[in-house]
Design a protein around this motif. Structure first.
Motif, mmCIF file in Angstrom:
data_model
loop_
_atom_site.group_PDB
_atom_site.id
_atom_site.type_symbol
_atom_site.label_atom_id
_atom_site.label_comp_id
_atom_site.label_asym_id
_atom_site.label_seq_id
_atom_site.Cartn_x
_atom_site.Cartn_y
_atom_site.Cartn_z
ATOM 1 N N ASN A 369 0.842 -1.212 0.000
ATOM 2 C CA ASN A 369 0.000 0.000 0.000
ATOM 3 C C ASN A 369 0.873 1.256 0.000
ATOM 4 O OD1 ASN A 369 -2.431 -1.218 -0.068
ATOM 5 N ND2 ASN A 369 -2.916 -0.960 2.103
ATOM 6 N N LYS A 372 2.235 1.851 -3.253
ATOM 7 C CA LYS A 372 1.175 2.185 -4.216
ATOM 8 C C LYS A 372 0.725 3.636 -4.073
ATOM 9 C CE LYS A 372 -2.615 -0.304 -3.746
ATOM 10 N NZ LYS A 372 -3.553 -1.420 -3.790
ATOM 11 N N PHE A 373 0.706 4.127 -2.823
ATOM 12 C CA PHE A 373 0.153 5.472 -2.594
ATOM 13 C C PHE A 373 1.239 6.534 -2.375
ATOM 14 C CE2 PHE A 373 -3.252 2.530 -1.392
ATOM 15 C CZ PHE A 373 -4.238 2.976 -2.253
ATOM 16 N N ASP A 397 5.396 6.219 5.016
ATOM 17 C CA ASP A 397 5.642 6.673 3.636
ATOM 18 C C ASP A 397 5.486 8.170 3.563
ATOM 19 O OD1 ASP A 397 2.850 7.452 2.979
ATOM 20 O OD2 ASP A 397 2.442 5.297 3.165
ATOM 21 N N GLN A 415 -13.625 -0.570 1.118
ATOM 22 C CA GLN A 415 -13.571 0.885 1.293
ATOM 23 C C GLN A 415 -12.236 1.408 0.755
ATOM 24 O OE1 GLN A 415 -15.921 2.995 2.452
ATOM 25 N NE2 GLN A 415 -17.312 1.248 2.606
ATOM 26 N N GLN A 416 -12.356 2.364 -0.135
ATOM 27 C CA GLN A 416 -11.152 3.012 -0.664
ATOM 28 C C GLN A 416 -11.377 4.517 -0.612
ATOM 29 O OE1 GLN A 416 -11.280 0.830 -4.455
ATOM 30 N NE2 GLN A 416 -9.284 -0.052 -3.898
ATOM 31 N N VAL A 417 -10.273 5.257 -0.524
ATOM 32 C CA VAL A 417 -10.416 6.717 -0.438
ATOM 33 C C VAL A 417 -10.267 7.301 -1.842
ATOM 34 C CG1 VAL A 417 -9.507 8.844 0.587
ATOM 35 C CG2 VAL A 417 -9.412 6.691 1.869
ATOM 36 N N THR A 428 -8.468 -3.811 -4.203
ATOM 37 C CA THR A 428 -9.780 -4.412 -3.923
ATOM 38 C C THR A 428 -10.481 -3.767 -2.732
ATOM 39 O OG1 THR A 428 -8.762 -5.988 -2.424
ATOM 40 C CG2 THR A 428 -8.984 -6.664 -4.727
ATOM 41 N N GLY A 429 -9.729 -3.048 -1.943
ATOM 42 C CA GLY A 429 -10.316 -2.496 -0.712
ATOM 43 C C GLY A 429 -10.483 -3.563 0.365
ATOM 44 N N GLY A 431 -7.478 -5.371 1.511
ATOM 45 C CA GLY A 431 -6.174 -5.638 2.124
ATOM 46 C C GLY A 431 -6.136 -5.312 3.609
ATOM 47 N N LEU A 432 -6.611 -4.129 4.004
ATOM 48 C CA LEU A 432 -6.533 -3.737 5.422
ATOM 49 C C LEU A 432 -7.502 -4.552 6.287
ATOM 50 C CD1 LEU A 432 -6.088 0.145 5.160
ATOM 51 C CD2 LEU A 432 -4.380 -1.571 5.788
HETATM 52 P P1 ADP Z 1 -6.600 -1.641 -1.479
HETATM 53 O O1 ADP Z 1 -5.215 -1.157 -1.226
HETATM 54 O O2 ADP Z 1 -6.660 -2.913 -2.175
HETATM 55 O O3 ADP Z 1 -7.515 -0.619 -2.021
HETATM 56 P P2 ADP Z 1 -6.685 -1.712 1.355
HETATM 57 O O4 ADP Z 1 -7.710 -2.246 2.281
HETATM 58 O O5 ADP Z 1 -5.324 -2.203 1.512
HETATM 59 O O6 ADP Z 1 -7.236 -1.971 -0.086
HETATM 60 O O7 ADP Z 1 -6.689 -0.147 1.498
HETATM 61 C C1 ADP Z 1 -7.923 0.547 1.533
HETATM 62 C C2 ADP Z 1 -7.727 1.987 1.170
HETATM 63 O O8 ADP Z 1 -6.974 2.662 2.171
HETATM 64 C C3 ADP Z 1 -6.933 2.217 -0.052
HETATM 65 O O9 ADP Z 1 -7.731 2.088 -1.212
HETATM 66 C C4 ADP Z 1 -6.428 3.615 0.156
HETATM 67 O O10 ADP Z 1 -7.442 4.531 -0.226
HETATM 68 C C5 ADP Z 1 -6.200 3.687 1.623
HETATM 69 N N1 ADP Z 1 -4.769 3.436 1.966
HETATM 70 C C6 ADP Z 1 -4.236 2.301 2.440
HETATM 71 N N2 ADP Z 1 -2.922 2.442 2.698
HETATM 72 C C7 ADP Z 1 -2.601 3.724 2.360
HETATM 73 C C8 ADP Z 1 -1.401 4.493 2.392
HETATM 74 N N3 ADP Z 1 -0.229 3.999 2.799
HETATM 75 N N4 ADP Z 1 -1.462 5.786 1.965
HETATM 76 C C9 ADP Z 1 -2.627 6.296 1.564
HETATM 77 N N5 ADP Z 1 -3.801 5.641 1.498
HETATM 78 C C10 ADP Z 1 -3.793 4.363 1.896
#
Ligand code: ADP
Length: 473
Positions: A369, A372-373, A397, A415-417, A428-429, A431-432
């Motif tokens: 993550n 990725k972000f 990060d 849930q994704q932002v 997929t939303g 992972g966490l």
């Molecule tokens: P995915 O990464 O597959 O979308 P996750 O459950 O891992 O699903 O993350 C959910 C959401 O949390 C992400 O879509 C992102 O919007 C936010 N997120 C997670 N980790 C980070 C990060 N390190 N920096 C910014 N946003 C994050």
């Protein structure tokens, strides 16, 4: 003074004393009575006067009442004795009368108490013969049918209390509590006891109602428990079926997906002949979608396995620094592609007792993550700090960060932002959600601290010893 005068003086004093006693005798004295008292008073007064006159005569002053002198000298002794005796007897009688009155008043008070109390009180012997009963006791005994309230048996059973003896029949039936207290027996007579009867009908009826209610409740609970057990069994059955379905489906999906991704990569590498630019672009899209789909299938399968308890923990003691370092190194390639610096720092080589694969999965997901972000040129740092109880693995990060209001919901499924200024990265939303489930199973904490446009820090706190009572769900 002559001897006669002295004798007269003594007689005068004696008669005076007798007159005093008679005067002090109570008018209601049963031994004396009002008339006798005043007669005596008159007689003693006469003798007082006579002895006074004798005294005066013998003293040479004058001579009166000579004619009475002889009588006075003969009679004064028995008269005085009789007067004193009467006085003492009268006082004793008055005291006895007063004591008798006090006892009678006490008896009346007790009788009134016994008669007005709502409790039945009676005295009976071992043959069941009643020698005293107050009104309430009589009413209760009058209501009893043959065989009920066996007084002889109650007396014979000593002070054994009986909580609810039925009295009467049908609608009129009442219940009494019985308590008997043995009395000291008359010599040669049967043993006796004071028996107290208290009407406890209301309490017995409400106890019975409460007992009925309790039994009804127990039956309802039993029935409901049975239904719940059955529902639980069905749910378990459904859950098993779901697991089987998911396992089968994921296998069925993963196999063709892997082959789609694999063959696409073969095509992209040009192993089947050169490709036009547009073909490369479109095949890359096919590969990307295939990978996303594969990731989704894997995530869904992970979650359902965790939730259904099909993923038991397997504990081992690991050098957490060495293990994390290897994990970080395995992700160097992605960091390079994303043009992000991936830094690793660990002080010491703490060992921990945990499920290494599950911990790897959590840390890998956090690093993935973070990479990725974080925009190209940014940095992702994986650091490990430890104390006696815990090891904290932090993934920080310099990426896009997460607004405070979104920091809780990103731990919920799908849930994704969304940021209007950015394209949503693949994901997929889930992972966490998986990370949080795994952390729960390992007894770890998972926290986040983030500032939009500055970066995020995710920290996993792992206990150095696996808390054994926590079994994975
Ligand atoms: P995915 O990464 O597959 O979308 P996750 O459950 O891992 O699903 O993350 C959910 C959401 O949390 C992400 O879509 C992102 O919007 C936010 N997120 C997670 N980790 C980070 C990060 N390190 N920096 C910014 N946003 C994050």
């Amino acid at each position: 003074m002559t001897l006669d005068a002295i004798a007269d003086l003594v007689a005068l004093l004696a008669f005076g004393l007798a007159a005093y006693f008679v005067l002090r005798t109570p008018n209601d004295s049963p031994a004396v009575g009002r008339q006798v008292k005043y007669t005596l008073l008159a007689v003693t007064s006469v003798y007082v006067i006579v002895s006074a006159s004798n005294l005066l005569e013998h003293a040479g002053v004058t001579s009166f009442f000579d004619v009475y002198e002889d009588y006075a000298e003969v009679l004064w002794v028995p008269l005085v004795v009789w007067a004193i005796y009467t006085r003492i007897g009268a006082e004793q009688l008055v005291a006895a009368r007063r004591a008798e009155d006090a006892i009678r008043r006490e008896h009346e008070l007790l009788t009134r108490i016994v008669e007005t109390t709502p409790t039945g009180i009676l005295v009976a012997d071992t043959n069941g013969a009643v020698s005293f009963a107050n009104d309430v006791a009589e009413r209760i005994l009058g209501r009893a049918t043959p065989g009920q309230l066996d007084l002889g048996a109650i007396v014979r059973s000593g002070s054994l209390p009986r909580a609810r003896e039925p009295v009467g029949q049908g609608e009129d039936m009442r219940f009494v509590a019985v308590r008997s207290t043995p009395l000291s027996a008359d010599p040669g007579g049967p043993d006796r006891a004071v028996i107290v009867l208290v009407d406890v009908t209301d309490r017995v009826r409400s106890d019975d109602r409460a007992e009925e209610y309790r039994q009804g409740l127990e039956r309802a609970i039993d029935q409901r428990t049975g239904e719940l057990l059955e529902a639980n069994r069905q749910l378990q059955h459904a859950s098993d079926a779901k697991q089987q379905f998911l396992a089968k489906m994921s296998h069925e999906l993963r196999t063709p997906l892997n082959s789609i991704i694999g063959f696409t990569e073969i095509l992209l590498k040009g192993l089947s002949g050169p490709l036009a630019e547009e073909q490369v672009r479109q095949l890359s899209m096919v590969r990307g979608s295939g990978q996303n789909l594969l990731e989704l299938v894997n995530d869904v399968l992970d979650i359902s396995r965790l939730e259904a308890g099909y993923s038991p923990v397997s504990i081992a003691t690991i050098d957490v620094c060495a293990r994390t370092k290897a994990l970080v190194e395995s992700m160097d390639g992605i960091a390079t592609v994303n043009e992000v610096e991936l830094v690793y720092a660990c002080d010491g080589a703490p060992t921990i007792e945990t499920d290494p694969d599950k911990l790897d999965q959590v840390v890998r997901n956090l690093i993935s993550n973070a990479l990725k972000f974080t925009d190209p040129g940014g940095r992702v740092t994986v650091s490990i700090a430890s104390d006696d109880d815990c090891v904290a693995i932090s993934v920080s990060d310099t990426g896009i960060g997460i607004a405070e209001e979104d920091q809780e919901r990103i731990f919920e499924a799908f849930q994704q932002v969304d940021r209007p200024d950015r394209i949503r990265p693949a994901g997929t939303g889930l992972g966490l959600v998986i990370c949080r489930e795994l952390c729960g199973a390992l007894g770890c904490g998972l926290t986040i601290s983030s500032v939009p446009d500055e970066g995020s820090v995710f920290t996993v706190t792992v206990p150095r010893q696996f808390p054994g009572h926590l079994v994975i769900l």
